[in-house]
Motif scaffolding. Structure first.
Motif, PDB file in Angstrom:
ATOM      1  N   MET A   9       0.852  -1.185   0.000  1.00 37.67           N
ATOM      2  CA  MET A   9       0.000   0.000   0.000  1.00 37.67           C
ATOM      3  C   MET A   9       0.889   1.237   0.000  1.00 37.67           C
ATOM      4  O   MET A   9       1.772   1.369   0.846  1.00 37.67           O
ATOM      5  N   LYS A  10       0.620   2.122  -0.953  1.00 38.64           N
ATOM      6  CA  LYS A  10       1.447   3.314  -1.136  1.00 38.64           C
ATOM      7  C   LYS A  10       0.811   4.540  -0.483  1.00 38.64           C
ATOM      8  O   LYS A  10      -0.403   4.714  -0.535  1.00 38.64           O
ATOM      9  N   SER A  11       1.673   5.387   0.051  1.00 35.76           N
ATOM     10  CA  SER A  11       1.258   6.702   0.527  1.00 35.76           C
ATOM     11  C   SER A  11       2.436   7.656   0.379  1.00 35.76           C
ATOM     12  O   SER A  11       3.587   7.262   0.591  1.00 35.76           O
ATOM     13  N   ARG A  38      -9.479  -0.291  -5.350  1.00 33.65           N
ATOM     14  CA  ARG A  38     -10.638  -0.532  -4.484  1.00 33.65           C
ATOM     15  C   ARG A  38     -11.000  -2.016  -4.459  1.00 33.65           C
ATOM     16  O   ARG A  38     -11.310  -2.569  -3.408  1.00 33.65           O
ATOM     17  N   ASN A  39     -10.934  -2.659  -5.609  1.00 34.30           N
ATOM     18  CA  ASN A  39     -11.246  -4.089  -5.657  1.00 34.30           C
ATOM     19  C   ASN A  39     -10.246  -4.906  -4.850  1.00 34.30           C
ATOM     20  O   ASN A  39     -10.614  -5.893  -4.203  1.00 34.30           O
ATOM     21  N   PHE A  40      -8.975  -4.491  -4.860  1.00 28.99           N
ATOM     22  CA  PHE A  40      -7.987  -5.161  -4.003  1.00 28.99           C
ATOM     23  C   PHE A  40      -8.320  -4.922  -2.531  1.00 28.99           C
ATOM     24  O   PHE A  40      -8.226  -5.847  -1.707  1.00 28.99           O
ATOM     25  N   LEU A  41      -8.720  -3.706  -2.173  1.00 29.04           N
ATOM     26  CA  LEU A  41      -9.111  -3.417  -0.784  1.00 29.04           C
ATOM     27  C   LEU A  41     -10.281  -4.314  -0.364  1.00 29.04           C
ATOM     28  O   LEU A  41     -10.333  -4.774   0.774  1.00 29.04           O
ATOM     29  N   ARG A  42     -11.198  -4.569  -1.283  1.00 24.81           N
ATOM     30  CA  ARG A  42     -12.353  -5.423  -0.981  1.00 24.81           C
ATOM     31  C   ARG A  42     -11.940  -6.874  -0.735  1.00 24.81           C
ATOM     32  O   ARG A  42     -12.673  -7.621  -0.092  1.00 24.81           O
ATOM     33  N   GLN A  43     -10.788  -7.287  -1.254  1.00 22.09           N
ATOM     34  CA  GLN A  43     -10.305  -8.666  -1.068  1.00 22.09           C
ATOM     35  C   GLN A  43      -9.560  -8.855   0.252  1.00 22.09           C
ATOM     36  O   GLN A  43      -9.311  -9.984   0.672  1.00 22.09           O
ATOM     37  N   MET A  44      -9.173  -7.768   0.894  1.00 25.47           N
ATOM     38  CA  MET A  44      -8.402  -7.874   2.136  1.00 25.47           C
ATOM     39  C   MET A  44      -9.256  -8.421   3.263  1.00 25.47           C
ATOM     40  O   MET A  44     -10.454  -8.174   3.329  1.00 25.47           O
ATOM     41  N   ARG A  45      -8.589  -9.174   4.143  1.00 30.88           N
ATOM     42  CA  ARG A  45      -9.254  -9.775   5.290  1.00 30.88           C
ATOM     43  C   ARG A  45      -8.494  -9.439   6.568  1.00 30.88           C
ATOM     44  O   ARG A  45      -7.287  -9.203   6.551  1.00 30.88           O
ATOM     45  N   GLN A  46      -9.217  -9.473   7.681  1.00 30.55           N
ATOM     46  CA  GLN A  46      -8.592  -9.233   8.979  1.00 30.55           C
ATOM     47  C   GLN A  46      -7.417 -10.182   9.144  1.00 30.55           C
ATOM     48  O   GLN A  46      -7.525 -11.375   8.852  1.00 30.55           O
ATOM     49  N   GLY A 132       5.706   2.696 -14.686  1.00 29.34           N
ATOM     50  CA  GLY A 132       4.454   3.428 -14.827  1.00 29.34           C
ATOM     51  C   GLY A 132       3.314   2.926 -13.955  1.00 29.34           C
ATOM     52  O   GLY A 132       2.197   3.427 -14.063  1.00 29.34           O
ATOM     53  N   ASN A 133       3.551   1.955 -13.073  1.00 28.45           N
ATOM     54  CA  ASN A 133       2.483   1.465 -12.204  1.00 28.45           C
ATOM     55  C   ASN A 133       2.062   2.569 -11.244  1.00 28.45           C
ATOM     56  O   ASN A 133       2.872   3.090 -10.494  1.00 28.45           O
ATOM     57  N   ARG A 134       0.786   2.923 -11.270  1.00 28.69           N
ATOM     58  CA  ARG A 134       0.277   4.005 -10.431  1.00 28.69           C
ATOM     59  C   ARG A 134      -0.673   3.494  -9.343  1.00 28.69           C
ATOM     60  O   ARG A 134      -1.205   4.291  -8.574  1.00 28.69           O
ATOM     61  N   LEU A 135      -0.910   2.185  -9.293  1.00 28.86           N
ATOM     62  CA  LEU A 135      -1.837   1.657  -8.291  1.00 28.86           C
ATOM     63  C   LEU A 135      -1.324   1.919  -6.881  1.00 28.86           C
ATOM     64  O   LEU A 135      -0.141   1.738  -6.597  1.00 28.86           O
ATOM     65  N   SER A 136      -2.225   2.291  -5.982  1.00 32.85           N
ATOM     66  CA  SER A 136      -1.832   2.562  -4.597  1.00 32.85           C
ATOM     67  C   SER A 136      -1.995   1.354  -3.689  1.00 32.85           C
ATOM     68  O   SER A 136      -1.503   1.360  -2.565  1.00 32.85           O
ATOM     69  N   VAL A 137      -2.684   0.325  -4.175  1.00 32.98           N
ATOM     70  CA  VAL A 137      -2.900  -0.901  -3.411  1.00 32.98           C
ATOM     71  C   VAL A 137      -2.731  -2.068  -4.374  1.00 32.98           C
ATOM     72  O   VAL A 137      -3.319  -2.059  -5.455  1.00 32.98           O
ATOM     73  N   MET A 138      -1.924  -3.057  -3.981  1.00 33.29           N
ATOM     74  CA  MET A 138      -1.718  -4.204  -4.858  1.00 33.29           C
ATOM     75  C   MET A 138      -1.358  -5.439  -4.048  1.00 33.29           C
ATOM     76  O   MET A 138      -0.779  -5.330  -2.964  1.00 33.29           O
ATOM     77  N   PRO A 139      -1.704  -6.617  -4.571  1.00 32.64           N
ATOM     78  CA  PRO A 139      -1.357  -7.858  -3.871  1.00 32.64           C
ATOM     79  C   PRO A 139       0.126  -8.179  -4.021  1.00 32.64           C
ATOM     80  O   PRO A 139       0.779  -7.734  -4.966  1.00 32.64           O
ATOM     81  N   VAL A 140       0.633  -8.955  -3.075  1.00 33.17           N
ATOM     82  CA  VAL A 140       2.022  -9.431  -3.105  1.00 33.17           C
ATOM     83  C   VAL A 140       1.975 -10.941  -2.878  1.00 33.17           C
ATOM     84  O   VAL A 140       1.363 -11.408  -1.913  1.00 33.17           O
TER      85      VAL A 140
END
Length: 158
Positions: A9-11, A38-46, A132-140
Motif C-alpha cells: 500500500m502506497k502513501s 478498491r477491488n484489491f481493498l475489498r479482497q483484504m481480510r482481517q 508506470g504502475n500508479r496503483l496505490s494498493v496491490m497484492p504481493v
C-alpha cells in the motif's frame, strides 16, 4: 485454516507516513479512488499483512509493515461533501468505496528502495516494479513477501 495474504500500500510520506501510523497506532486507509485498487481493498481480510510503501519521494520504497484489523469498511470520505474524495453517487446504504482499518506493526531498519526491489523482482512477481504502475494498493505473492521480509534487515546500496 485461512492463510495470511500480503499487500503493498502506497502513501506519499508528506500526506501520511509510516511515522504517522506508528504515532497513531491505527488508521483507516481512506481516499482510494481507483477501481482496481478498491477491488484489491475489498479482497483484504482481517489479519492480512501490508507493506507500507513511501511513494513520490526520493528514494521511494518499502518502509514498514502493517496489519489489517478490520476489513470491508465503508470509506467515510465518500460521504463528506467537504472532502476531496467525496462521491455524490455513493450513499451509506450503497457505498461505492470500501477500505480497511490498519494497525502499525513495525518500521523497517532500512528502507527497501524501488531500485532494490527492481533488482530482485520482475513486474510479474511484484507489481510495484512495473514501469508506470500508479496503483496505490496491490497484492504481493507470499514467496515475494517472504523475500521482502528477509531484505528488511539487509543493508543495500540504493
Amino acid at each position: 485454516m485461512n492463510s495470511v495474504n500480503y499487500w503493498l500500500m502506497k502513501s506519499e510520506p508528506d500526506v501520511y507516513s509510516i511515522f504517522d501510523l506508528e504515532r497513531q497506532g491505527e488508521t483507516i486507509w481512506d481516499g482510494v479512488r481507483n477501481y482496481q485498487a478498491r477491488n484489491f481493498l475489498r479482497q483484504m481480510r482481517q489479519g492480512d499483512l501490508a507493506f507500507f510503501y513511501h511513494s513520490n519521494t526520493n528514494p521511494p520504497g518499502i518502509v514498514g509493515l502493517m496489519r489489517v484489523v478490520k476489513a470491508e469498511v465503508a470509506d467515510p470520505s465518500q460521504f463528506d461533501p467537504e472532502s476531496d474524495y467525496y462521491d455524490p453517487k455513493s450513499t451509506p446504504d450503497s457505498p461505492r468505496w470500501q477500505t480497511v482499518m490498519l494497525e502499525f506493526i513495525e518500521t523497517f531498519p532500512n528502507l527497501i528502495s524501488l531500485s532494490q526491489l527492481r533488482s530482485q523482482f520482475t513486474p510479474e512477481q511484484l507489481m510495484v516494479v512495473k514501469q508506470g504502475n500508479r496503483l496505490s494498493v496491490m497484492p504481493v505473492f507470499t514467496e515475494v513477501a517472504d523475500k521482502i521480509l528477509a531484505m528488511k534487515t539487509c543493508q543495500y546500496g540504493s
